[in-house]
Design an enzyme around this catalytic site. Structure first.
Site, PDB file in Angstrom:
ATOM      1  N   SER A  42       0.800  -1.225   0.000  1.00  0.00           N
ATOM      2  CA  SER A  42       0.000   0.000   0.000  1.00  0.00           C
ATOM      3  C   SER A  42       0.831   1.273   0.000  1.00  0.00           C
ATOM      4  CB  SER A  42      -0.945   0.008   1.200  1.00  0.00           C
ATOM      5  OG  SER A  42      -0.220   0.134   2.408  1.00  0.00           O
ATOM      6  N   LYS A 102       0.769   4.484   6.984  1.00  0.00           N
ATOM      7  CA  LYS A 102       0.278   5.291   5.867  1.00  0.00           C
ATOM      8  C   LYS A 102       0.899   6.686   5.955  1.00  0.00           C
ATOM      9  CE  LYS A 102      -2.861   2.083   4.871  1.00  0.00           C
ATOM     10  NZ  LYS A 102      -2.773   1.216   3.668  1.00  0.00           N
TER      11      LYS A 102
END
Length: 262
Positions: A42, A102
């Site tokens: 990701s 993230k």
């Protein structure tokens, strides 16, 4: 008798040494740095599957999630320091208890929207400049055996999997690369998200392959992340392995050792 006593004393000293070492390691992990291994794609190409890093837990102060097994006996944050937009952050998922990593995109009060794969922040388009193509082999990656998503798919096993790469520059002139596969997914065209007080909005750099704040918790995303859930900032990759095991030394990525995280 003297020999037996000496032997027992040696065993006791060994046990004490092990206990002290474990206590020191526990304090070090609680207060300073936490190891983190990248299991998914990701955050490509900033972070690759198999990257190993230490998370700086001093960066934002401490919460209950700073302790192993979330055992710190308090709520809120101690010695809190506000994170900066663009930081790569490890945080505890608000629902399932997993640790996620993230990039911090939205601060409290910010308005976030995606239009055709382009980020808009507080109504302003965030500049993206073409930065070539990110290429990798289409094969199972890491211990979980994940297959990458490709912009040029379908791609056969062993083929070249490509994604368009852009350099995105956030307010404050902090730049990082993002990858794009398409511009028609839900995450590429969204409503406006307004970040509540005491919360943050996170996105993966691999924009079309990231369950992040664009997706609600009911569908596997993270939604808005409370400040209490922040664990620390990722500053540097210490080690990286492209293989199914870190022991496969022939798969080590020597060019990523001690690499700074932008």
């Amino acid at each position: 008798m003297a020999s037996k006593a000496k032997s027992e004393g040696g065993i006791l000293e060994t046990i004490k040494t092990i206990v002290y070492a474990l206590l020191i390691a526990g304090v070090f992990r609680t207060l300073f740095f936490q190891p983190f291994w990248i299991p998914s794609g990701s955050m490509k190409d900033t972070l690759l599957i198999g990257d190993f890093l230490f998370v700086n837990k001093m960066a934002y102060g401490y919460s209950q999630y700073s302790c192993p097994f979330s055992m710190c006996p308090f709520t809120g944050r101690l010695f809190f320091s506000e994170p900066e937009r663009g930081d790569v952050v490890v945080f505890r998922h608000p629902v399932n208890g997993s640790d996620f990593i993230k990039r911090l995109i939205g601060l409290p009060g910010d308005r976030i929207q995606m239009k055709n794969g382009v980020l808009f922040l507080n109504g302003e388009e965030i500049a993206q400049q073409p930065a070539g193509v990110f290429e990798e082999i289409y094969e199972q990656q890491g211990p979980m055996g994940n297959l990458p998503r490709c912009e040029n798919g379908p791609v056969g096993e062993g083929g070249t999997c490509a994604k368009s790469r852009y350099t995105e520059t956030l307010p404050g002139e902090r730049s990082h690369d993002v990858l794009n596969i398409d511009t028609n997914g839900f995450g590429d065209n969204t409503d406006v998200f307004t970040v509540p007080a005491g919360h943050y909005f996170f996105m993966g750099d691999n924009r079309d392959n990231s369950q992040d704040s664009r997706y609600g918790q009911a569908v596997g995303g993270v939604g808005f992340v409370p400040a209490e859930n922040l664990i620390g900032r990722a500053d540097r990759i210490m080690f990286s392995s492209a293989g199914r095991s870190m022991l496969y030394f022939w798969t080590w990525r020597a060019d990523r050792f001690f690499k700074a995280i932008d």
